[in-house]
Design an enzyme around this catalytic site. Structure first.
Site, PDB file in Angstrom:
ATOM      1  N   ASP A   1     -56.119  23.922  27.904  1.00 11.00           N
ATOM      2  CA  ASP A   1     -54.585  24.598  29.135  1.00 11.00           C
ATOM      3  C   ASP A   1     -54.207  25.960  29.394  1.00 11.00           C
ATOM      4  OD1 ASP A   1     -52.727  23.362  31.490  1.00 11.00           O
ATOM      5  OD2 ASP A   1     -51.290  23.803  29.689  1.00 11.00           O
TER       6      ASP A   1
ATOM      7  N   GLU B   1     -59.196  26.248  31.021  1.00 11.63           N
ATOM      8  CA  GLU B   1     -58.909  27.003  32.240  1.00 11.63           C
ATOM      9  C   GLU B   1     -58.593  28.109  32.154  1.00 11.63           C
ATOM     10  OE1 GLU B   1     -55.194  26.137  34.407  1.00 11.63           O
ATOM     11  OE2 GLU B   1     -54.874  25.470  32.695  1.00 11.63           O
TER      12      GLU B   1
HETATM   13  C1  GLC Z   1     -52.018  24.522  33.885  1.00  4.68           C
HETATM   14  C2  GLC Z   1     -52.070  22.861  33.910  1.00  4.68           C
HETATM   15  C3  GLC Z   1     -50.935  22.729  35.340  1.00  4.68           C
HETATM   16  C4  GLC Z   1     -49.758  23.332  34.704  1.00  4.68           C
HETATM   17  C5  GLC Z   1     -49.726  24.500  33.526  1.00  4.68           C
HETATM   18  C6  GLC Z   1     -48.750  24.393  32.395  1.00  4.68           C
HETATM   19  O1  GLC Z   1     -52.351  25.117  34.797  1.00  4.68           O
HETATM   20  O2  GLC Z   1     -53.662  22.327  34.578  1.00  4.68           O
HETATM   21  O3  GLC Z   1     -50.446  21.711  35.705  1.00  4.68           O
HETATM   22  O4  GLC Z   1     -48.607  22.961  35.327  1.00  4.68           O
HETATM   23  O5  GLC Z   1     -50.360  24.959  33.353  1.00  4.68           O
HETATM   24  O6  GLC Z   1     -49.033  23.461  31.511  1.00  4.68           O
END
Ligand code: GLC
Length: 515
Positions: A198, A256
């Site tokens: 993440d 991500e």
């Molecule tokens: C990423 C996740 C999102 C979350 C954020 C904070 O962007 O995909 O859903 O709110 O991280 O952890």
């Protein structure tokens, strides 16, 4: 041998919304277990679950209070083991979400860190300033508001890239690195096959940037994220996680990696020692036109070269579902062909195969903290319960679901689409099956073939050639090229041969064996 994650299609499941077995209105692990046959019939190779860890759920589980447990709302560790088993028996892998950037403010590490600045966890988070002096640099968090909050107990400010309830971990602290590596290893030992890491770009908080308030790029953390590809700290973190994955063999790290420039994606692969699959957000962001898709794919192919494997997706839990950008049902079929035939590993978000859309959620019903204050676009619309049947409630739960199923969803339910050969679900199944059966589509090279307003490309394996033609325009396109057997089309009869030329109807796509 090619690793499994190169061949595979990854299916993203938002656990709160897939299926509720316990009858509390919230989806759970036993609910997913009850639907593994559905997942198998879809033909995917791996499932990625959004966070299932114990959490106060301020950010729907992205505020983790224990990196190695399961939240009782989702079930137990035994439920997780049972799911791993059931998937593995069907040769499907399981990928969990890993949240290295922050924890919940209820995590025992944070509770210890705020109590004792000189204690063993004193440096686990990013503390600056004092009661009298706010830290230098006026940082804005990604969810809005200041990224620094004063902790009354410790009398210092802590950094949070997201909510104040999500304090950022300090990866400059060796004990944090060790503990997070151990958390990851714990799941690998349980049989988990990989992680989606993440908020990778938020890890780029090298202290020299943080402590120099004069740097303009430090004013808003959202801008700061784009410096990530050049951050020594972020690369160190990724290498430390990959080192753990590699000791278990055959495991994958997806990431991500939201960047402005496609060329920046290459950095996240490191020297083959960081992420295997940094997610490419550009396809999702592109207008549904051949020109926009061509630009994304060309830039990706030239930035990554043959050695790095792309990872594409069109939907996820943070952005409105496809129909917000692709309003025509025929176009939804065209983008499905595109996603599942490009070179790279595609991720399909649960419900994408049904053509679900993001309905508006009134402010008083908003569950997402980002939507609730009305300043930003809430994400609940992309997280609606899965409609399994067209009975009231959609077969999701015996109780009122945590978000109300939009009535229109029932017409798109699994049970309805399974009765029809021409449904979007049937197309996804056929595409995934075709992809699996053809080496050119799973691991072949990519080459664009000359074509006007449509996008046409060839996928090449040693003894196999596959042509893919996608036409998002309303008018038919003429594409010169070799003849062959039509393997799949978005509708019967949309592709026809006219001498040396293919004629492809508007808003349609087709796949041809040109061997
Ligand atoms: C990423 C996740 C999102 C979350 C954020 C904070 O962007 O995909 O859903 O709110 O991280 O952890």
């Amino acid at each position: 041998m090619t690793p499994w994650w190169k061949h595979g299609v990854i299916y993203q499941i938002y656990p709160r919304s897939f299926a509720d077995a316990s009858g509390d209105g919230v989806g759970d692990l036993p609910g997913i277990l009850a639907h593994v046959d559905y997942i198998e019939r879809l033909g995917v190779d791996a499932v990625w679950l959004n966070p299932i860890y114990p959490s106060p759920m301020r950010d729907m589980g992205y505020d983790v209070a224990d990196f190695t447990g399961v939240d009782p709302r989702f079930g137990t560790l035994e439920d997780l083991d049972a799911l791993v088993d059931a998937l593995h028996r069907r040769h499907i892998r399981l990928i969990l979400d890993f949240v290295p950037n922050h924890s919940s403010d209820r995590h025992p590490w944070f509770e210890a860190s705020r109590r004792e600045s000189g204690g063993p966890m004193g440096r686990h988070y990013i503390w600056r300033g004092s009661r009298a002096h706010a830290p230098s640099g006026d940082l804005t968090s990604i969810f809005g508001g200041s990224a620094w909050s004063l902790d009354p107990e410790r009398g210092q400010y802590y950094l949070h890239s997201f909510l104040a309830e999500q304090p950022d971990l300090n990866w400059e602290e060796p004990e944090v690195v060790r503990a997070m590596q151990e958390a990851m290893a714990t799941w690998f030992r349980r049989g988990v096959d990989g992680f989606r890491v993440d908020a990778v770009t938020a890890l780029a908080k090298d202290t020299y940037l943080l402590d120099d308030g004069t740097r303009p790029e430090a004013a808003d953390l959202r801008e700061f994220l784009h410096t990530a590809p050049r951050s020594p700290l972020m690369h160190r973190v990724l290498r430390s996680l990959r080192a753990v994955a590699d000791t278990f063999g055959d495991r994958v790290l997806v990431g991500e990696t939201w960047v402005n420039r496609i060329a920046d994606l290459a950095a996240f692969y490191g020297d083959g020692d960081e992420l295997q699959l940094p997610m490419n957000f550009a396809l999702m962001e592109a207008e549904p036109t051949a020109a926009a898709w061509r630009t994304v794919v060309d830039e990706t192919e030239s930035a990554l070269g043959e050695g790095r494997w792309p990872c594409y997706f069109l939907e996820n839990h943070d952005i409105p579902r496809l129909p917000a950008r692709v309003p025509d049902p025929e176009l939804l079929r065209v983008v499905a062909v595109l996603l599942l035939t490009l070179r790279g590993t595609p991720i399909v978000y649960y419900g994408q195969e049904l053509g679900l859309w993001s309905p508006p959620v009134p402010p008083e019903a908003q569950q997402d903290p980002v939507g609730r204050d009305g300043t930003r676009f809430g994400r609940d619309g992309a997280r609606m319960p899965m409609p399994w049947t067209d009975a009231p409630g959609g077969g999701f739960s015996g109780a009122a679901p945590w978000l109300e199923i939009p009535p229109g969803y029932l017409r798109h339910a699994v049970s309805v689409q399974e009765r029809r050969d021409d449904s979007l679900l049937a197309l996804y199944r056929a595409l995934i099956a075709l992809r699996r059966s053809r080496p050119s589509l799973t691991e072949g090279a990519y080459r664009e073939v000359a074509a006007g307003g449509a996008l046409a490309y060839e996928r090449l394996a040693p003894r196999e050639r596959t042509w893919v033609m996608v036409n998002p325009e309303a008018r038919p396109m003429r594409i010169p090229g070799p003849g062959g057997e039509i393997l799949l089309a978005t509708r019967p009869g949309v592709l026809a041969r006219d001498g040396e030329i293919w004629r492809l109807e508007g808003r349609s796509a087709a796949i041809v064996d040109v061997r």
